[in-house]
Write a protein that holds these residues in place. Structure first.
Motif, PDB file in Angstrom:
ATOM      1  N   LEU A  57      -1.678   3.307   8.375  1.00 56.02           N
ATOM      2  CA  LEU A  57      -2.434   2.061   8.556  1.00 56.02           C
ATOM      3  C   LEU A  57      -1.586   0.851   8.185  1.00 56.02           C
ATOM      4  O   LEU A  57      -1.577  -0.160   8.906  1.00 56.02           O
ATOM      5  N   ALA A  58      -0.851   0.935   7.061  1.00 51.34           N
ATOM      6  CA  ALA A  58      -0.024  -0.192   6.621  1.00 51.34           C
ATOM      7  C   ALA A  58       1.056  -0.511   7.643  1.00 51.34           C
ATOM      8  O   ALA A  58       1.297  -1.686   7.968  1.00 51.34           O
ATOM      9  N   ILE A  59       1.711   0.512   8.178  1.00 49.50           N
ATOM     10  CA  ILE A  59       2.788   0.280   9.152  1.00 49.50           C
ATOM     11  C   ILE A  59       2.224  -0.284  10.463  1.00 49.50           C
ATOM     12  O   ILE A  59       2.801  -1.216  11.055  1.00 49.50           O
ATOM     13  N   MET A  60       1.086   0.247  10.922  1.00 49.26           N
ATOM     14  CA  MET A  60       0.493  -0.238  12.173  1.00 49.26           C
ATOM     15  C   MET A  60       0.027  -1.685  12.047  1.00 49.26           C
ATOM     16  O   MET A  60       0.265  -2.513  12.941  1.00 49.26           O
ATOM     17  N   LEU A  61      -0.632  -1.995  10.927  1.00 48.42           N
ATOM     18  CA  LEU A  61      -1.101  -3.373  10.738  1.00 48.42           C
ATOM     19  C   LEU A  61       0.069  -4.341  10.614  1.00 48.42           C
ATOM     20  O   LEU A  61       0.054  -5.431  11.189  1.00 48.42           O
ATOM     21  N   ALA A  62       1.105  -3.945   9.864  1.00 46.88           N
ATOM     22  CA  ALA A  62       2.265  -4.818   9.712  1.00 46.88           C
ATOM     23  C   ALA A  62       2.994  -5.010  11.037  1.00 46.88           C
ATOM     24  O   ALA A  62       3.397  -6.133  11.384  1.00 46.88           O
ATOM     25  N   GLY A  63       3.157  -3.921  11.788  1.00 46.45           N
ATOM     26  CA  GLY A  63       3.862  -4.033  13.067  1.00 46.45           C
ATOM     27  C   GLY A  63       3.125  -4.896  14.070  1.00 46.45           C
ATOM     28  O   GLY A  63       3.733  -5.750  14.742  1.00 46.45           O
ATOM     29  N   SER A  64       1.802  -4.696  14.208  1.00 47.69           N
ATOM     30  CA  SER A  64       1.042  -5.506  15.165  1.00 47.69           C
ATOM     31  C   SER A  64       0.973  -6.960  14.729  1.00 47.69           C
ATOM     32  O   SER A  64       1.068  -7.875  15.575  1.00 47.69           O
TER      33      SER A  64
ATOM     34  N   ILE B  58      12.195  -5.978   9.729  1.00 50.23           N
ATOM     35  CA  ILE B  58      12.067  -6.210   8.276  1.00 50.23           C
ATOM     36  C   ILE B  58      10.624  -6.019   7.833  1.00 50.23           C
ATOM     37  O   ILE B  58      10.337  -5.425   6.787  1.00 50.23           O
ATOM     38  N   THR B  59       9.689  -6.520   8.655  1.00 51.17           N
ATOM     39  CA  THR B  59       8.268  -6.350   8.329  1.00 51.17           C
ATOM     40  C   THR B  59       7.881  -4.878   8.292  1.00 51.17           C
ATOM     41  O   THR B  59       7.158  -4.427   7.391  1.00 51.17           O
ATOM     42  N   LEU B  60       8.363  -4.104   9.261  1.00 46.45           N
ATOM     43  CA  LEU B  60       8.053  -2.675   9.302  1.00 46.45           C
ATOM     44  C   LEU B  60       8.661  -1.930   8.108  1.00 46.45           C
ATOM     45  O   LEU B  60       8.032  -1.028   7.534  1.00 46.45           O
ATOM     46  N   VAL B  61       9.886  -2.293   7.730  1.00 51.05           N
ATOM     47  CA  VAL B  61      10.536  -1.636   6.585  1.00 51.05           C
ATOM     48  C   VAL B  61       9.767  -1.931   5.304  1.00 51.05           C
ATOM     49  O   VAL B  61       9.542  -1.034   4.462  1.00 51.05           O
ATOM     50  N   LEU B  62       9.347  -3.180   5.124  1.00 50.97           N
ATOM     51  CA  LEU B  62       8.566  -3.524   3.931  1.00 50.97           C
ATOM     52  C   LEU B  62       7.242  -2.770   3.904  1.00 50.97           C
ATOM     53  O   LEU B  62       6.806  -2.290   2.844  1.00 50.97           O
ATOM     54  N   ALA B  63       6.593  -2.657   5.062  1.00 50.48           N
ATOM     55  CA  ALA B  63       5.324  -1.923   5.118  1.00 50.48           C
ATOM     56  C   ALA B  63       5.539  -0.445   4.817  1.00 50.48           C
ATOM     57  O   ALA B  63       4.739   0.188   4.113  1.00 50.48           O
ATOM     58  N   ALA B  64       6.640   0.124   5.347  1.00 47.85           N
ATOM     59  CA  ALA B  64       6.929   1.537   5.081  1.00 47.85           C
ATOM     60  C   ALA B  64       7.257   1.779   3.617  1.00 47.85           C
ATOM     61  O   ALA B  64       7.049   2.876   3.093  1.00 47.85           O
ATOM     62  N   PHE B  65       7.754   0.754   2.921  1.00 45.50           N
ATOM     63  CA  PHE B  65       8.071   0.883   1.499  1.00 45.50           C
ATOM     64  C   PHE B  65       6.849   0.629   0.622  1.00 45.50           C
ATOM     65  O   PHE B  65       6.604   1.353  -0.356  1.00 45.50           O
ATOM     66  N   LEU B  66       6.075  -0.410   0.947  1.00 41.54           N
ATOM     67  CA  LEU B  66       4.932  -0.778   0.113  1.00 41.54           C
ATOM     68  C   LEU B  66       3.714   0.104   0.365  1.00 41.54           C
ATOM     69  O   LEU B  66       2.884   0.265  -0.532  1.00 41.54           O
ATOM     70  N   GLY B  67       3.582   0.660   1.576  1.00 42.06           N
ATOM     71  CA  GLY B  67       2.429   1.496   1.874  1.00 42.06           C
ATOM     72  C   GLY B  67       2.291   2.691   0.952  1.00 42.06           C
ATOM     73  O   GLY B  67       1.241   2.896   0.330  1.00 42.06           O
ATOM     74  N   PRO B  68       3.355   3.512   0.784  1.00 32.39           N
ATOM     75  CA  PRO B  68       3.213   4.682  -0.094  1.00 32.39           C
ATOM     76  C   PRO B  68       2.990   4.334  -1.556  1.00 32.39           C
ATOM     77  O   PRO B  68       2.220   4.996  -2.249  1.00 32.39           O
ATOM     78  N   ILE B  69       3.667   3.287  -2.082  1.00 34.16           N
ATOM     79  CA  ILE B  69       3.547   2.981  -3.514  1.00 34.16           C
ATOM     80  C   ILE B  69       2.255   2.252  -3.843  1.00 34.16           C
ATOM     81  O   ILE B  69       1.953   2.041  -5.023  1.00 34.16           O
ATOM     82  N   SER B  70       1.483   1.843  -2.808  1.00 30.60           N
ATOM     83  CA  SER B  70       0.196   1.202  -3.107  1.00 30.60           C
ATOM     84  C   SER B  70      -0.797   2.185  -3.692  1.00 30.60           C
ATOM     85  O   SER B  70      -1.777   1.787  -4.321  1.00 30.60           O
ATOM     86  N   LEU B  71      -0.567   3.477  -3.500  1.00 35.36           N
ATOM     87  CA  LEU B  71      -1.420   4.516  -4.078  1.00 35.36           C
ATOM     88  C   LEU B  71      -0.527   5.490  -4.839  1.00 35.36           C
ATOM     89  O   LEU B  71       0.219   6.252  -4.252  1.00 35.36           O
ATOM     90  N   GLY B  72      -0.583   5.437  -6.146  1.00 39.85           N
ATOM     91  CA  GLY B  72       0.253   6.303  -6.973  1.00 39.85           C
ATOM     92  C   GLY B  72       1.434   5.613  -7.594  1.00 39.85           C
ATOM     93  O   GLY B  72       2.035   6.119  -8.530  1.00 39.85           O
ATOM     94  N   GLY B  73       1.803   4.424  -7.068  1.00 35.86           N
ATOM     95  CA  GLY B  73       2.895   3.679  -7.663  1.00 35.86           C
ATOM     96  C   GLY B  73       4.254   4.198  -7.258  1.00 35.86           C
ATOM     97  O   GLY B  73       4.408   5.182  -6.532  1.00 35.86           O
ATOM     98  N   TRP B  74       5.285   3.510  -7.765  1.00 35.12           N
ATOM     99  CA  TRP B  74       6.659   3.869  -7.455  1.00 35.12           C
ATOM    100  C   TRP B  74       7.067   5.083  -8.273  1.00 35.12           C
ATOM    101  O   TRP B  74       6.789   5.185  -9.456  1.00 35.12           O
TER     102      TRP B  74
END
Length: 379
Positions: free
Chosen positions: A37-44, A99-115
């Motif tokens: 969801l994070a990657i799709m929303l960021a990409g669109s 850049i937007t997609l890379v940030l979404a791919a990085f922030l999406g997983p850590i939004s649940l469970g953290g880094w």
């Protein structure tokens, strides 16, 4: 309700140590649906924001590459230069979206469970290479749930896509009658909005998947009552080990205490049952400090060390008991004993002056020193 290998029900919430150990092993809650969801929303969203500039850059790139002269086309070196230049221009054009997609791919997983970076997760697990275990995972309840989620995601995206495309049918028909430049920009807008609405359709899947993943992660960490007791025992240590540690700590404390007695100004005794050693440093301007204290045999050792190092011994049973029970080692005496101890230190100073030949011998110190009732301890 989860059940352990021993047959006991796992009914207890995980302890902090259990959570920490699981995190160190890389066992944290993750949601693939939330990441998608994070990657799709960021990409669109990036396509809608940067799509106009991207279309202009790509059209300019096409004009340059379709308007080459005959000499340039026949020159191999020029063609390689144009190829490198065109590739760089294309990368720069799509850079904001990437850049937007890379940030979404990085922030999406850590939004649940953290880094988390767990090296143990990178180690190969040969148990996963077992074909029987693989078949068991393929036909497990979890695999069925994943299949149902994938099918539900497909249906939701299909319904949203058909709805969006049917509502945009007029825009799609108008694109064929628009000039090239406007048609390209219009196409990117339609694709961007369609992707955004289809991404929003994944919200329902993510809203269900995140609580499920949290519940499964908590269920996996549940413990039996015996596991909680064993962990508590391991943390607290075995009784015999703790007793030995306390014994060693007492011995070390006593050695430090005995080594500090020669620095004392006076040792006040009971005279036999209690002994306390005090030191006053006028340069620091603080209250007298208790260097050593003991009862019975330990009191005898304190007196012996004091005599061997020519530290003055003074009998004051009431004051010795009060200091012994009210003051800890290396701590200042309480304020209620200031006056009584001041009289003792004054007497010690007079004795020193007398021994140095600078004064007459003082009268013996009386045992009726001013000790507050709350600090007085009866024998």
């Amino acid at each position: 309700m989860a059940e352990s290998e021993s047959g006991q029900d796992k009914t207890e919430d995980p302890t902090e140590k259990k959570k920490t150990d699981a995190r160190e092993k890389g066992e944290i809650v993750r949601s693939k649906e939330l990441n998608t969801l994070a990657i799709m929303l960021a990409g669109s969203s990036a396509l809608l924001i940067f799509g106009g500039a991207l279309a202009q850059d790509l059209m300019e790139l096409m004009r340059q590459n379709f308007s080459l002269s005959r000499e340039v086309i026949l020159d191999q070196r020029s063609m390689s230069t144009y190829l490198m230049s065109s590739g760089l221009s294309a990368l720069l054009a799509i850079q904001p979206i990437m850049i937007t997609l890379v940030l979404a791919a990085f922030l999406g997983p850590i939004s649940l469970g953290g880094w988390l970076f767990a090296a143990s997760s990178l180690a190969p697990k040969f148990s996963r290479m077992n074909p029987l275990a693989g078949l068991k995972r393929m036909f497990s309840v979890k695999a069925l749930v994943e299949l149902l989620k994938a099918f539900a995601k497909f249906l939701i995206v299909l319904i949203v896509a058909l709805t969006v495309l049917s509502s945009d049918i007029d825009d799609l028909m108008r694109i064929g009658h628009e000039p090239m430049e406007m048609a390209i920009i219009h196409c990117l807008q339609v694709v961007g909005w369609s992707t955004l609405w289809m991404s929003c359709g994944l919200l329902a899947i993510a809203a269900v998947d995140v609580p499920v993943q949290l519940w499964e992660g908590h269920k996996k960490l549940l413990m039996t009552k015996q596991e909680v007791r064993d962990e508590h025992k391991d943390q607290e240590g075995r009784p015999e080990v703790k007793q030995r540690i306390r014994q060693l700590q007492r011995e070390m404390s006593q050695r430090r205490m005995m080594a500090a007695i020669p620095e004392a100004d006076v040792v006040i005794t009971n005279p036999t049952h209690y002994a306390v050693a005090l030191k006053y440093d006028p340069d620091k301007g603080s209250a007298p400090v208790l260097l050593a204290k003991g009862s019975d045999f330990l009191a005898l050792k304190i007196r012996e060390i004091a005599v061997a190092n020519e530290v003055l011994l003074l009998e004051s049973p009431a004051l010795a008991r009060s200091i012994y029970y009210s003051t800890e080692l290396e701590q200042e005496i309480p304020g209620g004993l200031y006056l009584a101890v001041a009289q003792v230190l004054a007497y010690v100073y007079q004795i020193r002056q007398y021994k140095a030949g600078k004064g007459k011998r003082p009268d013996p110190l009386k045992d009726d020193l001013p000790i507050p009732p709350d600090l007085r301890r009866d024998s």
